[in-house]
Design an enzyme around this catalytic site. Structure first.
Site, PDB file in Angstrom:
ATOM      1  NE  ARG A 146      -3.668  -0.102   1.815  1.00 49.57           N
ATOM      2  CZ  ARG A 146      -4.357  -0.965   2.545  1.00 49.57           C
ATOM      3  NH1 ARG A 146      -4.327  -0.892   3.864  1.00 49.57           N
ATOM      4  NH2 ARG A 146      -5.061  -1.912   1.985  1.00 49.57           N
ATOM      5  CE1 TYR A 147       0.273   4.217   4.170  1.00 45.92           C
ATOM      6  CE2 TYR A 147       0.477   1.959   4.945  1.00 45.92           C
ATOM      7  CZ  TYR A 147      -0.158   3.175   4.986  1.00 45.92           C
ATOM      8  OH  TYR A 147      -1.215   3.368   5.826  1.00 45.92           O
ATOM      9  NE  ARG A 198       4.733   2.525   6.333  1.00 50.19           N
ATOM     10  CZ  ARG A 198       4.441   3.640   5.679  1.00 50.19           C
ATOM     11  NH1 ARG A 198       5.139   4.001   4.638  1.00 50.19           N
ATOM     12  NH2 ARG A 198       3.412   4.386   6.057  1.00 50.19           N
ATOM     13  CB  CYS A 226      -5.011 -16.238  15.844  1.00 43.44           C
ATOM     14  SG  CYS A 226      -4.481 -14.864  14.819  1.00 43.44           S
ATOM     15  CB  CYS A 243      -9.529 -10.910  18.182  1.00 43.41           C
ATOM     16  SG  CYS A 243      -7.881 -11.023  18.865  1.00 43.41           S
ATOM     17  CB  CYS A 277     -10.399 -10.826  13.799  1.00 39.24           C
ATOM     18  SG  CYS A 277      -9.109 -11.053  12.549  1.00 39.24           S
ATOM     19  NE  ARG A 316      -5.112  -8.645   7.825  1.00 39.73           N
ATOM     20  CZ  ARG A 316      -4.058  -8.336   8.581  1.00 39.73           C
ATOM     21  NH1 ARG A 316      -3.610  -9.196   9.480  1.00 39.73           N
ATOM     22  NH2 ARG A 316      -3.435  -7.186   8.437  1.00 39.73           N
ATOM     23  CG  ASP A 331     -10.434  -1.814  10.237  1.00 39.10           C
ATOM     24  OD1 ASP A 331     -10.190  -0.600  10.137  1.00 39.10           O
ATOM     25  OD2 ASP A 331      -9.540  -2.691  10.280  1.00 39.10           O
ATOM     26  CG  ASP A 375      -6.159   0.856   7.971  1.00 35.33           C
ATOM     27  OD1 ASP A 375      -5.822   1.443   6.916  1.00 35.33           O
ATOM     28  OD2 ASP A 375      -5.523  -0.088   8.453  1.00 35.33           O
ATOM     29  CE  LYS A 432      -1.876   0.900  10.172  1.00 38.24           C
ATOM     30  NZ  LYS A 432      -1.289   0.356   8.919  1.00 38.24           N
TER      31      LYS A 432
END
Ligand SMILES: *Cc1c(COP(=O)(O)O)cnc(C)c1O
Length: 452
Positions: free
Chosen positions: A121-122, A125, A134, A138, A141, A143, A302, A339, A346
């Site tokens: 995206r950037y 990085r 995981c 969570c 989450c 995702r 999100d 985000d 972000k």
């Protein structure tokens, strides 16, 4: 020491023969993850009303459950409905309230993916998803769409393709390993990935995002830490959302990582009913820095599928920031970010401190509400920047200085760029201009025709 009587009780409900050594063995914890409602009930010694249990089961049919016995042991069973640990780990019927704006992939992580597992995206990085597993799923989450989906676990071939992509793209200086949780990979597999990445000359830093210090602190073994130490500079970001998560076991894991010299950061998600309170966040950031963890980001939740009950208005986040900035040490204050849906990245959000300005004065307000002035310099000789750094008085004679040209607002500010505006791609007004230009061209042709 970190095997208390409550944990002993829970451990015995899982298996009567469990020892303290078992409890502190991360593989034992993973093998005994809680994956059904029945287990939650037996282990916590609670009983869901029949109707609720049926509805919760519907949630689990869509979004699976997995909690480590350790994390479950932090729940206050007498008030589990309001418990921040329970809310992050156990299902809610509201997860199935899909609202119109919910998106499967709000951050366009899949869309901006040039190689398996990679989101680029950037410019400098990338995000590299190397694990789909995981220790704890969570409930918040982002995702969620992929949790428990065996097909989306990146295999060695795919990870190799990701590494090759990074090797072939010299702009990438920072690789952020995420997942899933990279620390759920076996040590030697993770070691392979890290050694491949650190052998790439243009990769200056590697970052690992992991929630194991929170949900599976025993994963931070001496062996893991020794292996990781080969790959400095390695930054480790974890994910504490509530001060109650900083237990003796968690603090021990953090101390191991900090003693080994890894800079530690924390990314908190702002969650309704869990931590949407400035006192809770303040207590959390104080505990983090006391354990050598620098609060990095506070995320607005999100717009992912099944998270609507966790979302707060942005105003709650701004209010929390207002209660932190100036009120506590600067390094306790995370950056509050949204985000951007659609993959914009972000975006930091803050209260306003700059309230007005004129040609020679800036008017600011501080955290106490004091309004103050800052006098601008009278004789500031601005350096005209033509990007010829080798001829510049500022002596930026660095081989490695970033030479890429500016984009975005930085481009508008740059002396060396002629751009005077940024225009959305499908701007009507500009489209009309283009039509006019086309017409003019046609007229020109006609004129030519007449002359012949
Ligand atoms: C968050 C994120 C990064 C890292 O962003 P930083 O602001 O540098 O921490 C990189 N790529 C993607 C896709 C991200 O979501």
């Amino acid at each position: 020491m970190s095997f208390n009587s409550k944990q002993q009780k829970i451990a015995n409900r899982i298996d009567i023969n469990t020892s303290s050594a078992n409890w502190r063995d991360w593989r034992w914890q993973l093998k005994h993850c809680i994956t059904s409602l029945k287990q939650i009930e037996t282990i916590l010694g609670i009983e869901f009303p029949e109707d609720l249990r049926r509805q919760l089961q519907k949630t689990l049919d869509v979004f699976p459950l997995s909690v480590t016995p350790y994390y479950l042991s932090l729940i206050d069973r007498n008030d589990y409905q309001n418990d921040p640990i329970f809310k992050q780990s156990c299902p809610s019927v509201h997860e199935l309230d899909i609202v119109k704006c919910d998106m499967e992939d709000p951050l366009h992580e899949d869309m901006d993916s040039p190689a398996p597992g990679i989101t680029h995206r950037y410019p400098d990085r990338i995000l590299f998803v190397i694990s789909n597993t995981c220790a704890m799923y969570c409930r918040h989450c982002t995702r969620k769409r992929r949790v428990g989906n065996v097909e989306s676990i990146p295999n060695r071939d795919e990870v190799q393709q990701g590494i090759d992509y990074i090797r072939g793209n010299t702009h990438i200086r920072d690789v952020l390993l995420s997942g899933g949780d990279p620390f759920l990979l076996p040590d030697d597999y993770l070691e392979w990935i890290l050694s491949e990445l650190s052998a790439i000359e243009h990769v200056e830093v590697i970052r690992i995002g992991t929630r194991t210090p929170v949900v599976l602190p025993y994963r931070i073994t001496d062996k893991l830490v020794t292996m990781l130490k080969q790959f400095q500079p390695l930054w480790i970001n974890t994910h504490f959302n509530h001060p109650r998560e900083l237990t003796a076991s968690s603090r021990e894991a953090l101390a191991k990582l900090a003693d080994a010299g890894f800079p530690l950061g924390n990314q908190t998600v702002l969650l309704a009913g869990v931590n949407d309170c400035s006192r809770i966040i303040k207590s959390l950031v104080h505990k983090l820095v006391a354990n050598r963890v620098r609060p990095y980001y506070l995320y607005q939740c999100d717009i992912s599928m099944g998270l609507s009950h966790f979302r707060t208005p942005v105003g709650k986040g701004v209010e929390i920031m207002e209660n932190l900035i100036g009120h506590t040490s600067g390094f306790c204050v995370p950056t509050y970010v949204i985000d951007a849906p659609g993959g914009g990245g972000k975006i930091p959000v803050m209260p306003n401190y700059l309230i007005s300005w004129s040609t020679n004065k800036v008017i600011l307000r501080n955290y106490e509400g004091v309004i103050t002035t800052y006098q601008e310099p009278e004789n500031y000789a601005a350096t005209f920047c033509n990007r010829k750094c080798d001829q510049c008085d500022l002596q930026l004679k660095l081989d490695s200085a970033d030479e890429s040209s500016s984009i975005g607002i930085a481009k508008l500010l740059a002396d060396y760029d002629d751009a005077i505006s940024l225009v959305p791609e499908d701007n009507d007004r500009y489209n009309r201009r283009e039509d006019e230009e086309d017409e003019n061209e046609e007229n020109d042709e006609n004129d030519d025709g007449e002359q012949q």
